[in-house]
Design a protein around this motif. Structure first.
Motif, PDB file in Angstrom:
ATOM      1  N   PRO A  36       0.945  -1.319  -0.003  1.00 27.19           N
ATOM      2  CA  PRO A  36      -0.037   0.041   0.004  1.00 27.19           C
ATOM      3  C   PRO A  36       0.720   1.149   0.020  1.00 27.19           C
ATOM      4  CG  PRO A  36      -0.577  -1.270   1.844  1.00 27.19           C
ATOM      5  CD  PRO A  36       0.561  -1.984   0.938  1.00 27.19           C
ATOM      6  N   LEU A  37       2.023   1.271   0.579  1.00 25.29           N
ATOM      7  CA  LEU A  37       2.891   2.141   0.634  1.00 25.29           C
ATOM      8  C   LEU A  37       3.445   2.673  -0.832  1.00 25.29           C
ATOM      9  CD1 LEU A  37       4.748   1.618   3.888  1.00 25.29           C
ATOM     10  CD2 LEU A  37       2.988   3.200   3.471  1.00 25.29           C
ATOM     11  N   ILE A  38       3.700   1.660  -1.636  1.00 19.59           N
ATOM     12  CA  ILE A  38       3.961   1.866  -2.997  1.00 19.59           C
ATOM     13  C   ILE A  38       2.905   2.544  -3.705  1.00 19.59           C
ATOM     14  CG2 ILE A  38       5.028   0.807  -4.820  1.00 19.59           C
ATOM     15  CD1 ILE A  38       6.521  -1.183  -3.318  1.00 19.59           C
ATOM     16  N   LEU A  39       1.899   1.989  -3.801  1.00 23.58           N
ATOM     17  CA  LEU A  39       0.696   2.553  -4.508  1.00 23.58           C
ATOM     18  C   LEU A  39       0.278   4.110  -4.185  1.00 23.58           C
ATOM     19  CD1 LEU A  39       0.465  -0.486  -5.168  1.00 23.58           C
ATOM     20  CD2 LEU A  39      -2.115  -0.045  -5.314  1.00 23.58           C
ATOM     21  N   TYR A  40       0.610   4.177  -2.724  1.00 26.21           N
ATOM     22  CA  TYR A  40       0.172   5.503  -2.254  1.00 26.21           C
ATOM     23  C   TYR A  40       1.188   6.662  -2.447  1.00 26.21           C
ATOM     24  CZ  TYR A  40      -0.941   9.019   0.822  1.00 26.21           C
ATOM     25  OH  TYR A  40      -1.364  10.697   1.364  1.00 26.21           O
ATOM     26  N   THR A  41       2.550   6.270  -2.783  1.00 19.56           N
ATOM     27  CA  THR A  41       3.598   7.038  -3.178  1.00 19.56           C
ATOM     28  C   THR A  41       3.444   7.396  -4.604  1.00 19.56           C
ATOM     29  OG1 THR A  41       4.997   6.164  -1.286  1.00 19.56           O
ATOM     30  CG2 THR A  41       5.984   7.346  -3.095  1.00 19.56           C
ATOM     31  N   GLU A  42       3.236   6.265  -5.399  1.00 11.88           N
ATOM     32  CA  GLU A  42       2.915   6.503  -6.819  1.00 11.88           C
ATOM     33  C   GLU A  42       2.002   7.656  -7.138  1.00 11.88           C
ATOM     34  OE1 GLU A  42       2.715   3.258  -9.487  1.00 11.88           O
ATOM     35  OE2 GLU A  42       3.560   2.058  -8.018  1.00 11.88           O
ATOM     36  N   ASP A  82     -12.247  11.604  -2.934  1.00 13.90           N
ATOM     37  CA  ASP A  82     -11.742  12.549  -3.551  1.00 13.90           C
ATOM     38  C   ASP A  82     -10.269  12.251  -3.560  1.00 13.90           C
ATOM     39  OD1 ASP A  82     -13.277  14.292  -4.974  1.00 13.90           O
ATOM     40  OD2 ASP A  82     -13.157  15.816  -3.437  1.00 13.90           O
ATOM     41  N   ASN A  83     -10.028  10.801  -3.490  1.00 14.92           N
ATOM     42  CA  ASN A  83      -8.668  10.185  -3.598  1.00 14.92           C
ATOM     43  C   ASN A  83      -8.334   9.623  -5.174  1.00 14.92           C
ATOM     44  OD1 ASN A  83      -7.223  10.338  -1.292  1.00 14.92           O
ATOM     45  ND2 ASN A  83      -8.633   9.243  -0.471  1.00 14.92           N
ATOM     46  N   ASN A  84      -8.946  10.699  -6.229  1.00 11.73           N
ATOM     47  CA  ASN A  84      -9.066  10.249  -7.613  1.00 11.73           C
ATOM     48  C   ASN A  84      -7.265   9.649  -7.885  1.00 11.73           C
ATOM     49  OD1 ASN A  84     -11.328  10.790  -7.779  1.00 11.73           O
ATOM     50  ND2 ASN A  84     -11.136  12.950  -7.753  1.00 11.73           N
ATOM     51  N   GLU A  85      -6.275  10.378  -7.490  1.00 14.63           N
ATOM     52  CA  GLU A  85      -4.916   9.963  -8.142  1.00 14.63           C
ATOM     53  C   GLU A  85      -4.713   8.486  -7.770  1.00 14.63           C
ATOM     54  OE1 GLU A  85      -5.590  12.773  -6.639  1.00 14.63           O
ATOM     55  OE2 GLU A  85      -4.711  14.361  -7.683  1.00 14.63           O
ATOM     56  N   LEU A  86      -5.284   8.348  -6.444  1.00 11.32           N
ATOM     57  CA  LEU A  86      -4.941   6.929  -5.908  1.00 11.32           C
ATOM     58  C   LEU A  86      -5.892   5.790  -6.560  1.00 11.32           C
ATOM     59  CD1 LEU A  86      -3.441   5.204  -3.978  1.00 11.32           C
ATOM     60  CD2 LEU A  86      -5.010   5.688  -2.120  1.00 11.32           C
ATOM     61  N   ALA A  87      -7.137   6.434  -6.889  1.00 13.35           N
ATOM     62  CA  ALA A  87      -8.035   5.519  -7.610  1.00 13.35           C
ATOM     63  C   ALA A  87      -7.532   5.211  -9.047  1.00 13.35           C
ATOM     64  CB  ALA A  87      -9.489   6.079  -7.747  1.00 13.35           C
ATOM     65  N   PHE A  88      -6.696   6.040  -9.713  1.00 16.68           N
ATOM     66  CA  PHE A  88      -6.228   6.156 -10.800  1.00 16.68           C
ATOM     67  C   PHE A  88      -5.039   4.870 -10.866  1.00 16.68           C
ATOM     68  CE2 PHE A  88      -2.852   6.859 -14.011  1.00 16.68           C
ATOM     69  CZ  PHE A  88      -3.579   7.000 -15.320  1.00 16.68           C
TER      70      PHE A  88
END
Length: 103
Positions: A36-42, A82-88
């Motif tokens: 999860p940390l990698i995806l969040y950082t991306e 509104d976590n659209n970047e994370l959803a992407f």
């Protein structure tokens, strides 16, 4: 309830729901052998350490102990907050999984 109490209740409820959203995201990642940390950082490369995410990760369970979290549900939950970047980013990993035949 007075107006101030109502406002405080709404704020607290939102925080609780946000914490649940973070936990669902972290558990979904664990269920799909993703960090999860990698995806969040991306998704948010310029953000500092997210304490709530670290707390949520500590609350996750193993894949075998977890209930199934549908991909669509996670995307929807992230979008609501509104976590659209994370959803992407999550959507990219889902597409990659489907391309590799690992539904």
């Amino acid at each position: 309830m007075e107006r101030k109490e109502i406002e405080q209740y709404i704020i607290e409820k939102y925080r609780q729901d946000e914490d649940q959203m973070i936990l669902v995201f972290a558990q979904w990642c664990i269920n799909h052998s993703l960090d999860p940390l990698i995806l969040y950082t991306e998704a948010y490369p310029h953000q500092s350490k997210n304490e709530k995410l670290y707390e949520a990760i500590e609350k996750t369970v193993s894949r075998s102990e977890s209930e199934y979290i549908p991909d669509e549900s996670l995307i929807e939950i992230l979008s609501i907050f509104d976590n659209n970047e994370l959803a992407f980013i999550v959507n990219e990993y889902i597409a990659q999984r489907h391309t590799n035949g690992n539904n």
